[in-house]
Design a protein around this motif. Structure first.
Motif, PDB file in Angstrom:
ATOM      1  N   GLN A   1       1.192  -1.167   0.306  1.00 32.80           N
ATOM      2  CA  GLN A   1      -0.052   0.248  -0.226  1.00 32.80           C
ATOM      3  C   GLN A   1       0.812   1.266  -0.523  1.00 32.80           C
ATOM      4  O   GLN A   1       0.254   2.138  -0.840  1.00 32.80           O
ATOM      5  CB  GLN A   1      -0.750   0.148   0.682  1.00 32.80           C
ATOM      6  CG  GLN A   1      -2.155   0.695   1.516  1.00 32.80           C
ATOM      7  CD  GLN A   1      -3.079   1.026   1.673  1.00 32.80           C
ATOM      8  OE1 GLN A   1      -2.871   0.399   3.319  1.00 32.80           O
ATOM      9  NE2 GLN A   1      -4.019   1.032   1.822  1.00 32.80           N
ATOM     10  N   VAL A   2       2.488   0.833   0.190  1.00 35.76           N
ATOM     11  CA  VAL A   2       2.739   2.532   0.580  1.00 35.76           C
ATOM     12  C   VAL A   2       3.598   2.381  -0.694  1.00 35.76           C
ATOM     13  O   VAL A   2       3.553   3.456  -0.855  1.00 35.76           O
ATOM     14  CB  VAL A   2       3.968   2.696   2.035  1.00 35.76           C
ATOM     15  CG1 VAL A   2       5.712   2.896   1.653  1.00 35.76           C
ATOM     16  CG2 VAL A   2       3.754   1.586   2.918  1.00 35.76           C
ATOM     17  N   LYS A   3       3.549   1.063  -1.401  1.00 33.30           N
ATOM     18  CA  LYS A   3       4.239   1.514  -2.427  1.00 33.30           C
ATOM     19  C   LYS A   3       3.038   1.972  -3.627  1.00 33.30           C
ATOM     20  O   LYS A   3       3.425   2.972  -4.329  1.00 33.30           O
ATOM     21  CB  LYS A   3       4.604   0.086  -3.634  1.00 33.30           C
ATOM     22  CG  LYS A   3       4.963   0.307  -5.181  1.00 33.30           C
ATOM     23  CD  LYS A   3       5.973  -0.458  -4.685  1.00 33.30           C
ATOM     24  CE  LYS A   3       6.336  -0.761  -6.027  1.00 33.30           C
ATOM     25  NZ  LYS A   3       8.055  -0.320  -6.566  1.00 33.30           N
ATOM     26  N   GLU A   4       1.893   2.435  -3.240  1.00 29.17           N
ATOM     27  CA  GLU A   4       0.910   2.592  -4.398  1.00 29.17           C
ATOM     28  C   GLU A   4       0.768   3.977  -4.101  1.00 29.17           C
ATOM     29  O   GLU A   4       0.874   5.272  -4.601  1.00 29.17           O
ATOM     30  CB  GLU A   4      -0.605   2.033  -4.138  1.00 29.17           C
ATOM     31  CG  GLU A   4      -0.846   1.404  -4.672  1.00 29.17           C
ATOM     32  CD  GLU A   4      -2.175   0.543  -4.077  1.00 29.17           C
ATOM     33  OE1 GLU A   4      -3.090   0.829  -3.902  1.00 29.17           O
ATOM     34  OE2 GLU A   4      -2.191  -1.140  -4.297  1.00 29.17           O
ATOM     35  N   VAL A   5       1.141   4.804  -2.646  1.00 30.73           N
ATOM     36  CA  VAL A   5       1.355   5.876  -2.612  1.00 30.73           C
ATOM     37  C   VAL A   5       2.108   6.486  -2.971  1.00 30.73           C
ATOM     38  O   VAL A   5       2.200   7.424  -3.765  1.00 30.73           O
ATOM     39  CB  VAL A   5       0.698   6.324  -0.417  1.00 30.73           C
ATOM     40  CG1 VAL A   5       1.357   7.499  -0.322  1.00 30.73           C
ATOM     41  CG2 VAL A   5      -0.415   5.332   0.536  1.00 30.73           C
ATOM     42  N   GLU A   6       3.038   5.502  -2.844  1.00 30.31           N
ATOM     43  CA  GLU A   6       4.580   6.424  -3.608  1.00 30.31           C
ATOM     44  C   GLU A   6       4.795   7.321  -4.705  1.00 30.31           C
ATOM     45  O   GLU A   6       4.393   7.818  -5.223  1.00 30.31           O
ATOM     46  CB  GLU A   6       5.869   5.790  -3.173  1.00 30.31           C
ATOM     47  CG  GLU A   6       6.077   5.594  -2.071  1.00 30.31           C
ATOM     48  CD  GLU A   6       7.428   5.082  -1.867  1.00 30.31           C
ATOM     49  OE1 GLU A   6       7.714   3.811  -2.283  1.00 30.31           O
ATOM     50  OE2 GLU A   6       8.071   5.044  -0.887  1.00 30.31           O
ATOM     51  N   GLU A   7       3.596   5.953  -5.766  1.00 27.47           N
ATOM     52  CA  GLU A   7       3.767   6.250  -7.014  1.00 27.47           C
ATOM     53  C   GLU A   7       2.494   7.042  -7.376  1.00 27.47           C
ATOM     54  O   GLU A   7       2.632   7.768  -8.533  1.00 27.47           O
ATOM     55  CB  GLU A   7       2.855   4.422  -7.817  1.00 27.47           C
ATOM     56  CG  GLU A   7       3.914   3.432  -7.538  1.00 27.47           C
ATOM     57  CD  GLU A   7       3.754   2.506  -8.143  1.00 27.47           C
ATOM     58  OE1 GLU A   7       2.215   2.099  -8.756  1.00 27.47           O
ATOM     59  OE2 GLU A   7       4.285   1.452  -8.431  1.00 27.47           O
ATOM     60  N   THR A   8       1.366   7.300  -6.633  1.00 34.57           N
ATOM     61  CA  THR A   8       0.539   8.150  -6.788  1.00 34.57           C
ATOM     62  C   THR A   8       1.092   9.136  -6.321  1.00 34.57           C
ATOM     63  O   THR A   8       1.099  10.271  -7.718  1.00 34.57           O
ATOM     64  CB  THR A   8      -0.891   7.960  -5.519  1.00 34.57           C
ATOM     65  OG1 THR A   8      -2.019   6.495  -6.011  1.00 34.57           O
ATOM     66  CG2 THR A   8      -1.865   9.337  -5.349  1.00 34.57           C
ATOM     67  N   ILE A   9       1.956  10.247  -5.800  1.00 34.07           N
ATOM     68  CA  ILE A   9       2.545  11.059  -5.111  1.00 34.07           C
ATOM     69  C   ILE A   9       3.765  10.929  -6.844  1.00 34.07           C
ATOM     70  O   ILE A   9       4.080  12.722  -7.237  1.00 34.07           O
ATOM     71  CB  ILE A   9       3.790  10.712  -3.961  1.00 34.07           C
ATOM     72  CG1 ILE A   9       2.778  10.775  -2.323  1.00 34.07           C
ATOM     73  CG2 ILE A   9       4.605  12.226  -3.863  1.00 34.07           C
ATOM     74  CD1 ILE A   9       3.469  10.378  -0.953  1.00 34.07           C
ATOM     75  N   ASP A  10       4.467  10.473  -7.140  1.00 32.18           N
ATOM     76  CA  ASP A  10       5.436  11.012  -7.971  1.00 32.18           C
ATOM     77  C   ASP A  10       4.071  10.238  -8.982  1.00 32.18           C
ATOM     78  O   ASP A  10       4.611  11.922  -9.846  1.00 32.18           O
ATOM     79  CB  ASP A  10       6.190   9.599  -8.421  1.00 32.18           C
ATOM     80  CG  ASP A  10       6.804   8.866  -7.601  1.00 32.18           C
ATOM     81  OD1 ASP A  10       7.378   9.685  -6.976  1.00 32.18           O
ATOM     82  OD2 ASP A  10       7.402   7.578  -7.700  1.00 32.18           O
TER      83      ASP A  10
END
Length: 105
Positions: A1-10
């Motif tokens: 889920q952290v990875k999804e948030v990082e991708e969304t932020i990127d």
């Protein structure tokens, strides 16, 4: 889920960078418009106003000449009418006068 948030932020950072790039382009275009194009347009407006003033003066001159030509044309027609009536009167007088014949002298 952290990875999804990082991708969304990127992804959001990429979109923000694109947006900033577009605003910079707009700002540069606006500066160029204000600094270069608008003064050129103002100069053309002044130039065109001078041309419009000359055209207005020329129109006034043409109207004045037209009035004078009409006046002179009316005077010429009146003189022609007057001359024609005098010419007819002189012809009638000359035709009514009998000229003696000098053949038998």
């Amino acid at each position: 889920q952290v990875k999804e948030v990082e991708e969304t932020i990127d992804e959001m950072l990429i979109r923000l960078d694109e947006f900033c790039g577009m605003t910079d382009v707009i700002r540069n275009d606006t500066s160029q418009l204000l600094d270069e194009t608008i003064p050129l347009i103002k100069a053309k407006v002044v130039e065109m106003n001078n041309i419009y003033a000359k055209v207005d003066k020329l129109e006034a001159f043409v109207k004045m000449v037209g009035r004078h030509v009409s006046f002179l044309e009316e005077q010429v027609l009146q003189v022609e009418r007057d001359h024609s009536s005098v010419s007819h009167a002189v012809r009638r007088i000359l035709q009514s006068v009998t000229i003696p014949s000098f053949k038998n002298v």
